[in-house]
Design a protein around this motif. Sequence first.
Motif, PDB file in Angstrom:
ATOM      1  N   GLU A 145      -5.518   3.094   7.652  1.00  0.00           N
ATOM      2  CA  GLU A 145      -5.206   2.290   8.834  1.00  0.00           C
ATOM      3  C   GLU A 145      -4.458   1.015   8.433  1.00  0.00           C
ATOM      4  OE1 GLU A 145      -8.531   5.009   9.689  1.00  0.00           O
ATOM      5  OE2 GLU A 145      -8.106   3.589   8.053  1.00  0.00           O
ATOM      6  N   HIS A 146      -4.868   0.417   7.311  1.00  0.00           N
ATOM      7  CA  HIS A 146      -4.199  -0.796   6.840  1.00  0.00           C
ATOM      8  C   HIS A 146      -2.738  -0.508   6.501  1.00  0.00           C
ATOM      9  CE1 HIS A 146      -3.588  -4.644   4.907  1.00  0.00           C
ATOM     10  NE2 HIS A 146      -3.336  -4.064   3.734  1.00  0.00           N
ATOM     11  N   LEU A 147      -2.489   0.599   5.825  1.00  0.00           N
ATOM     12  CA  LEU A 147      -1.119   0.966   5.459  1.00  0.00           C
ATOM     13  C   LEU A 147      -0.283   1.280   6.695  1.00  0.00           C
ATOM     14  CD1 LEU A 147      -1.928   3.210   2.372  1.00  0.00           C
ATOM     15  CD2 LEU A 147      -0.596   1.099   2.306  1.00  0.00           C
ATOM     16  N   ALA A 148      -0.925   1.826   7.721  1.00  0.00           N
ATOM     17  CA  ALA A 148      -0.192   2.199   8.933  1.00  0.00           C
ATOM     18  C   ALA A 148       0.101   1.004   9.823  1.00  0.00           C
ATOM     19  CB  ALA A 148      -0.982   3.249   9.714  1.00  0.00           C
ATOM     20  N   SER A 149      -0.761  -0.012   9.764  1.00  0.00           N
ATOM     21  CA  SER A 149      -0.635  -1.121  10.713  1.00  0.00           C
ATOM     22  C   SER A 149       0.044  -2.345  10.130  1.00  0.00           C
ATOM     23  CB  SER A 149      -2.023  -1.528  11.224  1.00  0.00           C
ATOM     24  OG  SER A 149      -2.823  -2.001  10.147  1.00  0.00           O
ATOM     25  N   THR A 150       0.174  -2.398   8.820  1.00  0.00           N
ATOM     26  CA  THR A 150       0.749  -3.571   8.165  1.00  0.00           C
ATOM     27  C   THR A 150       1.970  -3.133   7.374  1.00  0.00           C
ATOM     28  OG1 THR A 150      -1.477  -4.475   7.954  1.00  0.00           O
ATOM     29  CG2 THR A 150       0.271  -5.528   6.662  1.00  0.00           C
ATOM     30  N   ALA A 151       3.096  -3.803   7.598  1.00  0.00           N
ATOM     31  CA  ALA A 151       4.302  -3.423   6.866  1.00  0.00           C
ATOM     32  C   ALA A 151       5.102  -4.677   6.505  1.00  0.00           C
ATOM     33  CB  ALA A 151       5.162  -2.478   7.701  1.00  0.00           C
ATOM     34  N   PRO A 152       5.504  -4.805   5.248  1.00  0.00           N
ATOM     35  CA  PRO A 152       5.070  -3.928   4.162  1.00  0.00           C
ATOM     36  C   PRO A 152       3.762  -4.415   3.546  1.00  0.00           C
ATOM     37  CG  PRO A 152       6.712  -5.448   3.356  1.00  0.00           C
ATOM     38  CD  PRO A 152       6.540  -5.765   4.821  1.00  0.00           C
ATOM     39  N   VAL A 153       2.986  -3.496   3.023  1.00  0.00           N
ATOM     40  CA  VAL A 153       1.800  -3.827   2.236  1.00  0.00           C
ATOM     41  C   VAL A 153       2.236  -3.978   0.783  1.00  0.00           C
ATOM     42  CG1 VAL A 153      -0.360  -2.905   1.312  1.00  0.00           C
ATOM     43  CG2 VAL A 153       0.152  -2.696   3.756  1.00  0.00           C
ATOM     44  N   SER A 154       1.787  -5.038   0.135  1.00  0.00           N
ATOM     45  CA  SER A 154       2.025  -5.181  -1.307  1.00  0.00           C
ATOM     46  C   SER A 154       0.863  -4.530  -2.046  1.00  0.00           C
ATOM     47  CB  SER A 154       2.132  -6.655  -1.700  1.00  0.00           C
ATOM     48  OG  SER A 154       3.318  -7.228  -1.200  1.00  0.00           O
ATOM     49  N   ASN A 193       1.057   7.615 -17.993  1.00  0.00           N
ATOM     50  CA  ASN A 193       1.394   6.518 -17.076  1.00  0.00           C
ATOM     51  C   ASN A 193       2.291   6.983 -15.941  1.00  0.00           C
ATOM     52  OD1 ASN A 193       1.825   4.799 -20.103  1.00  0.00           O
ATOM     53  ND2 ASN A 193       0.152   4.333 -18.702  1.00  0.00           N
ATOM     54  N   LEU A 194       2.983   8.099 -16.143  1.00  0.00           N
ATOM     55  CA  LEU A 194       3.995   8.514 -15.179  1.00  0.00           C
ATOM     56  C   LEU A 194       3.391   8.828 -13.813  1.00  0.00           C
ATOM     57  CD1 LEU A 194       6.983   8.907 -14.838  1.00  0.00           C
ATOM     58  CD2 LEU A 194       6.762  11.245 -15.720  1.00  0.00           C
ATOM     59  N   ALA A 195       2.173   9.360 -13.796  1.00  0.00           N
ATOM     60  CA  ALA A 195       1.521   9.633 -12.510  1.00  0.00           C
ATOM     61  C   ALA A 195       1.280   8.333 -11.753  1.00  0.00           C
ATOM     62  CB  ALA A 195       0.206  10.379 -12.734  1.00  0.00           C
ATOM     63  N   SER A 196       0.932   7.266 -12.473  1.00  0.00           N
ATOM     64  CA  SER A 196       0.747   5.957 -11.827  1.00  0.00           C
ATOM     65  C   SER A 196       2.072   5.414 -11.308  1.00  0.00           C
ATOM     66  CB  SER A 196       0.125   4.963 -12.816  1.00  0.00           C
ATOM     67  OG  SER A 196      -1.181   5.354 -13.173  1.00  0.00           O
ATOM     68  N   ILE A 197       3.127   5.600 -12.084  1.00  0.00           N
ATOM     69  CA  ILE A 197       4.451   5.153 -11.637  1.00  0.00           C
ATOM     70  C   ILE A 197       4.833   5.891 -10.355  1.00  0.00           C
ATOM     71  CG2 ILE A 197       6.905   5.042 -12.228  1.00  0.00           C
ATOM     72  CD1 ILE A 197       6.087   4.832 -15.161  1.00  0.00           C
ATOM     73  N   MET A 198       4.510   7.180 -10.294  1.00  0.00           N
ATOM     74  CA  MET A 198       4.831   7.950  -9.096  1.00  0.00           C
ATOM     75  C   MET A 198       4.071   7.423  -7.884  1.00  0.00           C
ATOM     76  SD  MET A 198       7.152   9.926 -10.211  1.00  0.00           S
ATOM     77  CE  MET A 198       7.440  10.915  -8.741  1.00  0.00           C
ATOM     78  N   LEU A 199       2.846   6.929  -8.079  1.00  0.00           N
ATOM     79  CA  LEU A 199       2.120   6.306  -6.977  1.00  0.00           C
ATOM     80  C   LEU A 199       2.896   5.113  -6.430  1.00  0.00           C
ATOM     81  CD1 LEU A 199      -1.613   6.264  -8.202  1.00  0.00           C
ATOM     82  CD2 LEU A 199      -0.659   7.658  -6.361  1.00  0.00           C
ATOM     83  N   LEU A 200       3.433   4.286  -7.333  1.00  0.00           N
ATOM     84  CA  LEU A 200       4.223   3.128  -6.901  1.00  0.00           C
ATOM     85  C   LEU A 200       5.506   3.573  -6.204  1.00  0.00           C
ATOM     86  CD1 LEU A 200       3.884   0.646  -9.919  1.00  0.00           C
ATOM     87  CD2 LEU A 200       2.812   0.475  -7.666  1.00  0.00           C
ATOM     88  N   GLY A 222       7.743   2.479   2.624  1.00  0.00           N
ATOM     89  CA  GLY A 222       8.068   1.216   3.271  1.00  0.00           C
ATOM     90  C   GLY A 222       7.227   0.034   2.842  1.00  0.00           C
ATOM     91  N   HIS A 223       6.610   0.136   1.673  1.00  0.00           N
ATOM     92  CA  HIS A 223       5.762  -0.939   1.180  1.00  0.00           C
ATOM     93  C   HIS A 223       6.320  -1.512  -0.123  1.00  0.00           C
ATOM     94  CE1 HIS A 223       2.946   0.108   4.318  1.00  0.00           C
ATOM     95  NE2 HIS A 223       2.925   1.365   3.883  1.00  0.00           N
ATOM     96  N   PRO A 236      11.889  -7.306   1.390  1.00  0.00           N
ATOM     97  CA  PRO A 236      10.415  -7.312   1.488  1.00  0.00           C
ATOM     98  C   PRO A 236       9.750  -6.143   0.769  1.00  0.00           C
ATOM     99  CG  PRO A 236      11.398  -7.813   3.618  1.00  0.00           C
ATOM    100  CD  PRO A 236      12.525  -7.387   2.717  1.00  0.00           C
ATOM    101  N   THR A 237      10.521  -5.077   0.482  1.00  0.00           N
ATOM    102  CA  THR A 237       9.937  -3.937  -0.227  1.00  0.00           C
ATOM    103  C   THR A 237      10.419  -3.840  -1.674  1.00  0.00           C
ATOM    104  OG1 THR A 237      11.689  -2.447   0.544  1.00  0.00           O
ATOM    105  CG2 THR A 237       9.711  -2.619   1.917  1.00  0.00           C
ATOM    106  N   GLY A 238      11.156  -4.866  -2.139  1.00  0.00           N
ATOM    107  CA  GLY A 238      11.659  -4.854  -3.509  1.00  0.00           C
ATOM    108  C   GLY A 238      10.522  -4.957  -4.521  1.00  0.00           C
ATOM    109  N   ALA A 239      10.594  -4.162  -5.568  1.00  0.00           N
ATOM    110  CA  ALA A 239       9.530  -4.124  -6.566  1.00  0.00           C
ATOM    111  C   ALA A 239       9.477  -5.423  -7.365  1.00  0.00           C
ATOM    112  CB  ALA A 239       9.748  -2.947  -7.510  1.00  0.00           C
TER     113      ALA A 239
END
Length: 437
Positions: free
Chosen positions: A22-31, A47-54, A61-62, A114-117
């Motif tokens: 719900e937080h991800l859906a209602s707040t944009a962008p989430v850091s 580590n690559l699986a973690s990078i894929m999460l990012l 859109g976060h 706002p979504t720049g890493a």
Amino acid sequence: MNLIDELTWRGMLHDAMPGTAEHLASTAPVSGYIGFDPTAASLHIGNLASIMLLMHLQRAGHRPVALVGGATGMIGDPSGKSAERNLLDEATLRANQAGIRAQLERFLDFNDSPTGALVVNNYDWFKEFSFLDFLRDVGKHLTVNYMMAKDSVKRRIGGPEDGAAAGGSEGISYTEFSYQLLQGYDFFHLYKSLNCTLQMGGSDQWGNITTGTELIRRLGGPEAKAYALTGQLITKADGTKYGKSESGAVFLDPALTSPYQFYQFFLRADDADAPRLVRVFTLLDQAEIEALEAQHAQNPGAKTLQKALAKDVTIRVHSEAVYEAALAASQVLFGGGDLGALDEATLRDVFAGVPHLRVPRAEAGALNVAVLLSEATGQQIFPSRGEVRKLIQANGLSLNGQKATSPDALVAELPLLHGKYLVVQRGKKNYYLVELT
């Protein structure tokens, strides 16, 4: 498709705190952030699986934040460990951090939007934080009982008399015991400074991450709220850890794991593992993956899934040109590619698993092919000159990809690869690498 649904169908989601979707859906962008341990000069496949999460976070859109743990890297995370590890000096950690940031830039879009890493280093806020101040301002908010209840601590809490002596844990030092408190403060600091409300990581990080959400609740006031999301650890179908080759960890740095070895690692994935790996490590969509799976099922020997996986990941980690070179190198053994197109390092990589025979150049120059491939190489290729002659007559011997036509040809007149190598192919599958030294 929202982030939670995306991670779910890819088999990447392990757990999330209530309210995260719900937080991800209602707040944009989430850091949202993930921590990376800079104890090596390069990230690896684990580590690559973690990078894929990012990456998926940013695509949804976060804003992805990569924390390179310059401070916590000096201590060591006890999660998944059974023994204290060696600690690195600051100069080594700084060099490792620089290498990791360069690798992350291949995956994440760094810009001023706002979504720049972002990449942050926790040494920047811990370097001026005294031990006494940390105990007074942070340590008092969590009990020892709370910290000892974490799985990463419970697995290590036994002493040598009931741990290491029985082949188990060696216990845990106060240094590593404090790691979860430091990581928890990282989350609180990013919450304050960047409005970072989400921490992600592997499933073994759940305890450390929830320590951060608890600190934010206690230090941030009644309205403070943060969330946790963990991904599945990537294991093989037999339950063993994924990400290591026979020679050790598979790194993203080409100086540590060559592009050819990197490509081959994914190409050799078992059929039982390939469907999951292609979901986790590529950005191919559901329709594309299902089409590949259907094609693979019709002819498993063609390795359709593994080829798609190896291509996608090699291009993303290295480049398309590097992928093409790795593909060409693979075809040398399996598809009759051009040996002459391989640079020396790749040539040695391709033939790393075959007998490597060295002959002094001064001795080899006056020999003919029959002698070189029998007596001069210790009968390891052929037991006698006669056997060399028989196979040449049967059109079954190749030298550097060309059929040998005369056992009496002088070695000095042969075109050598890089001026010193002779790839000998006896029959269809037997290879030898002869080097004139």
